[in-house]
Write a protein that holds these residues in place. Structure first.
Motif, short mmCIF file in Angstrom:
data_model
loop_
_atom_site.label_atom_id
_atom_site.label_comp_id
_atom_site.label_asym_id
_atom_site.label_seq_id
_atom_site.Cartn_x
_atom_site.Cartn_y
_atom_site.Cartn_z
N ASP A 275 0.83 -1.21 0.00
CA ASP A 275 0.00 0.00 0.00
C ASP A 275 0.86 1.26 0.00
OD1 ASP A 275 -2.13 1.73 0.15
OD2 ASP A 275 -2.56 1.34 2.25
N LEU A 276 1.89 1.26 0.83
CA LEU A 276 2.74 2.45 0.95
C LEU A 276 3.60 2.69 -0.28
CD1 LEU A 276 3.93 1.98 4.65
CD2 LEU A 276 2.29 3.69 3.83
N CYS A 277 4.00 1.62 -0.95
CA CYS A 277 4.96 1.76 -2.04
C CYS A 277 4.32 1.81 -3.43
CB CYS A 277 5.95 0.60 -2.01
SG CYS A 277 6.94 0.49 -0.49
N LEU A 278 2.99 1.58 -3.53
CA LEU A 278 2.33 1.58 -4.83
C LEU A 278 1.60 2.90 -5.06
CD1 LEU A 278 1.49 0.08 -7.41
CD2 LEU A 278 -0.47 -0.86 -6.13
N ASP A 279 2.08 3.65 -5.99
CA ASP A 279 1.44 4.91 -6.35
C ASP A 279 0.25 4.63 -7.27
OD1 ASP A 279 1.72 8.02 -6.56
OD2 ASP A 279 1.50 7.31 -8.63
N VAL A 280 -0.85 5.37 -7.07
CA VAL A 280 -2.06 5.12 -7.81
C VAL A 280 -1.87 5.31 -9.31
CG1 VAL A 280 -2.94 7.49 -7.54
CG2 VAL A 280 -4.54 5.58 -7.88
N THR A 281 -1.01 6.25 -9.68
CA THR A 281 -0.76 6.48 -11.12
C THR A 281 -0.04 5.29 -11.72
OG1 THR A 281 -0.61 8.86 -10.71
CG2 THR A 281 0.29 8.03 -12.79
N ASN A 308 -10.82 3.30 -6.68
CA ASN A 308 -12.00 4.07 -6.29
C ASN A 308 -11.64 5.51 -5.94
OD1 ASN A 308 -13.84 1.98 -6.66
ND2 ASN A 308 -13.63 1.24 -4.55
N GLN A 309 -10.44 5.69 -5.41
CA GLN A 309 -9.96 7.05 -5.12
C GLN A 309 -9.68 7.80 -6.42
OE1 GLN A 309 -6.51 6.73 -2.56
NE2 GLN A 309 -7.58 5.41 -1.08
N LEU A 310 -9.17 7.07 -7.39
CA LEU A 310 -8.85 7.70 -8.67
C LEU A 310 -10.10 7.99 -9.49
CD1 LEU A 310 -6.49 8.57 -10.52
CD2 LEU A 310 -6.49 6.26 -11.46
N TYR A 311 -11.12 7.12 -9.34
CA TYR A 311 -12.37 7.29 -10.09
C TYR A 311 -13.54 7.30 -9.10
CZ TYR A 311 -9.34 5.74 -13.92
OH TYR A 311 -8.30 5.61 -14.82
N PRO A 312 -13.74 8.40 -8.37
CA PRO A 312 -14.78 8.46 -7.33
C PRO A 312 -16.20 8.30 -7.88
CG PRO A 312 -13.84 10.63 -7.73
CD PRO A 312 -12.98 9.65 -8.45
N SER A 313 -16.45 8.63 -9.13
CA SER A 313 -17.79 8.50 -9.70
C SER A 313 -18.05 7.12 -10.28
CB SER A 313 -18.00 9.57 -10.78
OG SER A 313 -17.04 9.41 -11.83
N GLY A 314 -17.07 6.26 -10.23
CA GLY A 314 -17.24 4.91 -10.76
C GLY A 314 -16.16 4.54 -11.73
N LEU A 315 -15.81 3.25 -11.78
CA LEU A 315 -14.73 2.80 -12.66
C LEU A 315 -15.18 2.80 -14.12
CD1 LEU A 315 -13.28 -0.24 -10.66
CD2 LEU A 315 -12.73 2.19 -10.43
N PRO A 316 -14.35 3.34 -15.00
CA PRO A 316 -14.69 3.32 -16.43
C PRO A 316 -14.58 1.91 -16.98
CG PRO A 316 -12.50 4.23 -16.11
CD PRO A 316 -13.08 4.05 -14.75
N SER A 336 -22.16 -1.43 -8.46
CA SER A 336 -23.21 -0.54 -8.98
C SER A 336 -22.65 0.73 -9.61
CB SER A 336 -24.17 -0.17 -7.84
OG SER A 336 -23.50 0.64 -6.86
N LYS A 337 -21.39 1.06 -9.31
CA LYS A 337 -20.76 2.27 -9.87
C LYS A 337 -19.92 1.96 -11.11
CE LYS A 337 -20.38 4.37 -5.26
NZ LYS A 337 -19.44 4.89 -4.23
N TRP A 338 -19.79 0.69 -11.45
CA TRP A 338 -18.98 0.34 -12.61
C TRP A 338 -19.76 0.57 -13.89
CZ3 TRP A 338 -16.90 -5.14 -10.83
CH2 TRP A 338 -16.04 -4.96 -9.73
N ASN A 339 -19.02 0.87 -14.93
CA ASN A 339 -19.62 0.99 -16.26
C ASN A 339 -19.50 -0.36 -16.96
OD1 ASN A 339 -20.34 3.98 -16.90
ND2 ASN A 339 -18.36 4.10 -15.87
N ILE A 340 -20.65 -1.00 -17.18
CA ILE A 340 -20.69 -2.32 -17.83
C ILE A 340 -21.73 -2.22 -18.95
CG2 ILE A 340 -20.94 -4.81 -17.48
CD1 ILE A 340 -20.63 -4.32 -14.48
N THR A 341 -21.28 -1.91 -20.12
CA THR A 341 -22.22 -1.70 -21.23
C THR A 341 -21.96 -2.60 -22.41
OG1 THR A 341 -20.84 0.02 -22.25
CG2 THR A 341 -22.43 0.74 -20.58
#
Length: 782
Positions: A275-281, A308-316, A336-341
Motif C-alpha cells: 500500500d505504501l509503495c504503490l502509487d495510484v498512477t 475508487n480514489q482515482l475514479y470516485p464517480s465509478g470505474l470506467p 453498482s458504480k462500474w460501467n458495464i455496457t
C-alpha cells in the motif's frame, strides 16, 4: 480420432452402433503415447463399462484406465489382480463420486492382492498402486518407501493432513531430496508440483533470495497452466509469511513498472508495504500486469481502494475490463458504480479463470449490464455461463428461445427448481423441432431436464435415449418419485445398471423406497427397497432333536419402544424332547395372537431350587377400597401349634376384589359349615416391611363345600412383590381360572429353572400380554 471427438462418447450417441464398433471406440480412448488423455466424465465411463463388461477378449490395457475404476473386481482372477491394479494406477481417482465409496473398496482389494499389511508400503507396492496413492491417508505416506513422493506429484490435489505427512517424510532426510540442511534451489525444482502445497515450516528452511528466485519461475508456470487462484493465494501466503517487518514508510522500495514486470511481483512486499509503495498512477498505468500477478485478497482490496480514489464517480469500462480476479473482492455497492455496457466487459468480468462470484455479485454485474438496454442473447449466455442462476425467474422468462438454441451448453446445476423450470420451458420450445431425432434432441435438452415436468420425462422414456445416472439424479425430486419402475427402466435403457452402482445415493434410495420389491426385481440388477419389512408369515417347527439353550449371561431388556410381535398365523410346535433353559434375566412377552401348542408328551418340571423373585417395592392394589402395604422390616411368626377356629355361625363375606396369598406349606382348616364374610369396606393396611412366615406344620384345609367367589371385575396388579414358594408346593389351578397379568409385570426366572407342564395342562396366555424381546438376546442351539 482426436481426443476432443472421443470425449463425446455417450450411450445415446453409440446405441445404434454394433457392439464391435463400440468396443473399437472404447479401445480408442485408452492411454496412448504422444496424445493427450481422453478426459471422460463418470457417466461416460460407466456407460463404457456397461457396454463391454461381458467381453472377455479385452485386456486391462485395452480400455481407458479411468473405466477400470468401475470394473467388477469379482471378475478379476487372483492370478491377474496385479495386472489389474497396475493398469488402474494410471486412473484419475478424483472422477469417482464420493457416494460410491469406491476408493476405500479398491484399496482394500489391493491390500489383499499385493499382500499389504501395516502402513509401510514397499517400493514395489508403491509402483503398482500408482495414482491410488493419492487416496491414501497420511499414515501410509509418511511410513512408506520414498518413491511415494513421485506418485504424489500426479495428484490433482492434496489434503492438509497429506501435506503434513509429506513434509514429515522429507524432513526425515531419508529421501532422494537429502538432508534439509543441504536444500537449495535445485531441491525446490526437483520437488515438482509439491511446493504448491507446502506450509510455512517448509519454506522457512530456505533463504529469502532462494525462495524469490524459485517463486519467479514457479508462479509463471502455474499461471500458464491456469492453476486455480485460491491455490496460488495459498502458496503466496505460506512462502512469504516470515519475511515482513512493519513500518510506517515504504522501506522495501517504490513499486515501478520494472518492479511490476518481474514475474516474482509482489513477492517481498507485505500488504502494508504494498500500500505504501504503490502509487495510484503507477497502478493505473500497469493495471493489467498488477491484477494478473496479485492474488492475495488483502492486496486486491488495496488495488480496488486506490482505483475508487482515482475514479470516485465509478470505474470506467476500460478499467473494469482489466480487474481480473481483483473484481471478486468488490461489494455490490462498488459494482453498482462500474460501467458495464459492452459484451467484452461482461465477458471479462465473467471469466471463470478469475474465480467464482457470489450470487449477489454476479446478479449485480448482469443487472448492471441489462439496465443500459442490453438483452440476454447467445453471446451473453456464453459469457455468463452458470452465473445465469443468480438471476430472478422473472428475468429468465424474458429470454428468447432462439438465443438459447445457439448458445453453448449451460451448467444450471446451481439453479433453483423454479429457475430450472423457466429455462426448460424456453429450451423445450427451441428444440421441439428436433423431436424426430431423439438422440440429438436429448443431447441438447438434457442439461435443462431438471426443470421438466413428469409428463415430459415419461414421454422421453419412450424415445430410447438411455439417460445417464447424472442426468437422472438432476431431475426434479418430485418428478423422480412419480416415476414407475418400468418408466425408469425405459428411460435409462443401457444405463439401468447404474441404479445399483449408485444405490447409496439419496435420490436412488428415496425412489427405491417408493417401489414394490417385486417391481424392482424386474430390473435384474439387485436393487432393494430397504424400507420393506422383512416380517413374514412363518410356521416354525423345532425338531425333537433340538435343545436350544439361552445362556445365563444373556440379559435381555424390555424397552417400551420395542415390541416384538408374532403374527396370529404362527403356531409353533415344541416336540416332546424339547427342554428349554431360560436365564434369570430373560423377560419374554408373547403377543395376544400367539398360540403355542405343547405336545402331550412334554413334561416341564419346576426344580426345587427355583426361587422366582418379583421386585421388593410392593404396591399391590386389589380393590379400589383396599390398599395393602407390606413393610420389609417386619417379620411376624405364627407358631406351628396355632390352629384358629371360626365359629360356624360366623358368616364373613370376602369382597370380590380381595386376593389372598397363602404360603405353599400352609394348609388351613375351615369348618365346612363356615361361610366367612369380610365386608367390602374393610381396608387392611400392612406396613411394607411386613413379611409373614407361616410354619410348615400349619395345615389348614378348605372343605369341598366352601365355594369362594372372586368377582369377574377383579384385575389384580402385582408390580414388584417378592413371594417365595417352598419347593414342596404343588399348586393346582382349576381349568376355569383365567388369570390376567398386567402388562407392567416383568418376572425374572433363574437360568436353573426347568419347567415341566403336565400333558393335561393347556396354558392360555391372555391377549393383554405384550412382550418385547430385545434384539441383543443370543440364542445358542445345542
Amino acid at each position: 480420432l482426436s481426443e476432443s471427438v472421443l470425449q463425446g462418447f455417450t450411450c445415446s450417441s453409440v446405441k445404434t452402433l454394433s457392439l464391435g464398433r463400440v468396443k473399437q471406440l472404447v479401445k480408442a480412448c485408452r492411454p496412448r503415447t504422444g496424445r493427450k488423455k481422453v478426459v471422460l466424465k463418470e457417466s461416460q465411463l460407466t456407460c463404457m463399462y456397461n457396454a463391454v463388461k461381458y467381453d472377455t477378449t479385452l485386456s486391462f490395457t485395452d480400455v481407458p484406465s479411468d473405466m477400470l475404476l468401475y470394473y467388477s473386481y469379482d471378475k478379476v482372477p487372483k492370478v491377474n489382480c496385479r495386472s489389474y491394479f497396475s493398469a488402474l494406477g494410471s486412473a484419475d481417482f478424483s472422477v469417482l463420486s464420493s457416494v460410491l465409496n469406491k476408493q476405500s473398496v479398491l484399496f482394500s482389494n489391493a491390500q489383499n492382492c499385493l499382500g499389504i499389511s501395516g502402513f509401510n508400503l514397499s517400493k514395489d507396492q508403491v509402483g503398482v498402486l500408482g495414482n491410488m496413492i493419492c487416496t491414501l491417508n497420511p499414515s501410509y505416506i509418511q511410513n512408506s518407501d520414498p518413491l511415494i513422493l513421485e506418485n504424489l506429484k500426479n495428484c490433482g490435489d492434496l489434503s492438509d493432513a497429506q501435506v503434513t505427512a509429506i513434509q514429515t517424510l522429507i524432513f526425515s532426510g531419508n529421501t532422494q531430496y537429502g538432508n534439509p540442511s543441504a536444500w537449495n534451489l535445485q531441491t525446490l525444482q526437483k520437488l515438482g508440483i509439491l511446493p504448491l502445497y507446502f506450509k510455512q515450516d517448509f519454506w522457512a528452511k530456505f533463504s529469502f533470495s532462494v525462495r524469490k528466485r524459485y517463486y519467479r519461475s514457479f508462479m509463471l508456470s502455474l499461471r500458464k497452466n491456469k492453476t486455480p487462484k485460491w491455490k496460488l493465494r495459498r502458496l503466496f501466503r505460506s512462502s512469504t509469511a516470515t519475511d515482513y517487518k512493519h513500518s510506517a514508510d515504504c522501506t522495501v522500495g517504490n513499486i515501478t513498472a520494472v518492479t511490476i514486470a518481474d514475474d516474482s511481483f509482489p513477492y517481498g512486499y507485505d500488504s502494508i508495504q504494498f500500500d505504501l509503495c504503490l502509487d495510484v498512477t503507477v497502478l493505473n498505468e500497469n493495471l493489467a500486469s498488477v491484477t494478473e500477478k496479485v492474488v492475495d485478497e488483502s492486496y486486491q482490496m488495496i488495488i480496488l481502494d486506490k482505483l475508487n480514489q482515482l475514479y470516485p464517480s465509478g470505474l470506467p469500462e476500460s478499467v473494469v475490463q482489466l480487474l481480473g480476479s481483483t473484481s471478486r473482492v468488490a461489494n455490490v455497492s462498488d459494482i453498482s458504480k462500474w460501467n458495464i455496457t459492452t459484451i467484452d466487459t461482461l465477458s471479462s468480468l465473467m471469466n471463470p479463470d478469475d474465480g467464482d462470484w457470489t450470487s449477489e455479485q454476479s446478479k449485480a454485474v448482469i443487472t448492471k449490464y441489462l439496465k443500459v438496454g442490453n438483452t440476454l442473447g447467445t453471446d451473453e449466455f456464453n459469457a455468463i455461463g452458470s452465473n445465469l442462476c443468480s438471476l430472478d425467474v422473472s428475468v429468465l422468462q424474458t429470454i428468447n428461445a432462439v438465443n438459447v438454441e445457439n448458445a453453448l451448453t449451460l451448467d444450471v446445476s446451481s439453479c433453483s427448481i423454479g429457475q430450472k423450470s423457466a429455462l426448460y420451458n424456453i429450451t423445450k420450445h427451441s428444440f421441439n423441432s428436433l423431436l424426430s431425432d431423439p438422440t440429438t434432441f436429448y443431447f441438447l435438452i438434457s442439461p435443462y431436464l431438471g426443470g421438466a415436468p413428469v409428463e415430459d420425462i415419461q414421454t422421453l422414456s419412450t424415445l430410447n435415449i438411455s439417460m445417464d445416472i447424472t442426468t437422472f439424479s438432476s431431475l426434479n425430486p418430485d418428478v423422480i418419485m412419480a416415476l414407475s419402475v418400468s418408466t425408469v427402466q425405459n428411460l435409462m435403457g443401457e444405463n439401468i445398471a447404474d441404479l445399483k452402482l449408485f444405490e447409496n445415493s439419496t435420490v436412488v434410495q428415496e425412489w427405491a423406497a417408493q417401489q414394490k420389491q417385486s417391481d424392482l426385481n424386474t430390473l435384474n440388477i439387485g436393487l432393494v427397497n430397504t424400507t420393506i419389512s422383512s416380517a413374514a408369515t412363518v410356521t416354525p417347527t423345532v425338531p425333537s432333536s433340538v435343545t436350544p439353550t439361552i445362556t445365563s449371561s444373556v440379559t435381555p431388556t424390555n424397552p417400551s419402544s420395542i415390541t416384538s410381535t408374532i403374527p396370529s398365523s404362527v403356531t409353533p410346535t415344541i416336540n416332546s424332547s424339547f427342554t428349554p433353559t431360560i436365564p434369570s434375566s430373560f423377560t419374554p412377552t408373547i403377543n395376544s395372537s400367539f398360540t403355542p401348542t405343547i405336545n402331550s408328551s412334554f413334561t416341564p418340571t419346576i426344580n426345587s431350587s427355583v426361587t422366582p423373585t418379583i421386585n421388593s417395592s410392593i404396591t399391590s392394589t386389589i380393590n379400589s377400597s383396599i390398599t395393602s402395604t407390606i413393610n420389609s422390616s417386619i417379620t411376624p411368626t405364627i407358631p406351628s401349634s396355632f390352629t384358629p377356629t371360626i365359629n360356624s355361625s360366623f358368616t364373613p363375606t370376602i369382597n370380590s376384589s380381595f386376593t389372598p396369598t397363602i404360603n405353599s406349606s400352609v394348609t388351613p382348616t375351615i369348618n365346612s359349615s363356615v361361610t366367612p364374610t369380610i365386608n367390602s369396606s374393610i381396608t387392611p393396611t400392612i406396613n411394607s416391611s411386613f413379611t409373614p412366615t407361616i410354619n410348615s406344620s400349619f395345615t389348614p384345609t378348605i372343605n369341598s363345600s366352601v365355594t369362594p367367589t372372586i368377582n369377574s371385575s377383579v384385575t389384580p396388579t402385582i408390580n414388584s412383590f417378592t413371594p417365595t414358594i417352598n419347593s414342596s408346593v404343588t399348586p393346582t389351578i382349576n381349568s376355569s381360572i383365567t388369570s390376567t397379568i398386567n402388562s407392567s409385570i416383568t418376572p425374572t426366572i433363574n437360568s436353573s429353572i426347568t419347567l415341566t407342564i403336565n400333558s393335561s395342562i393347556t396354558s392360555t396366555i391372555n391377549s393383554s400380554i405384550t412382550s418385547t424381546i430385545t434384539p441383543s438376546t443370543n440364542i445358542n442351539a445345542a
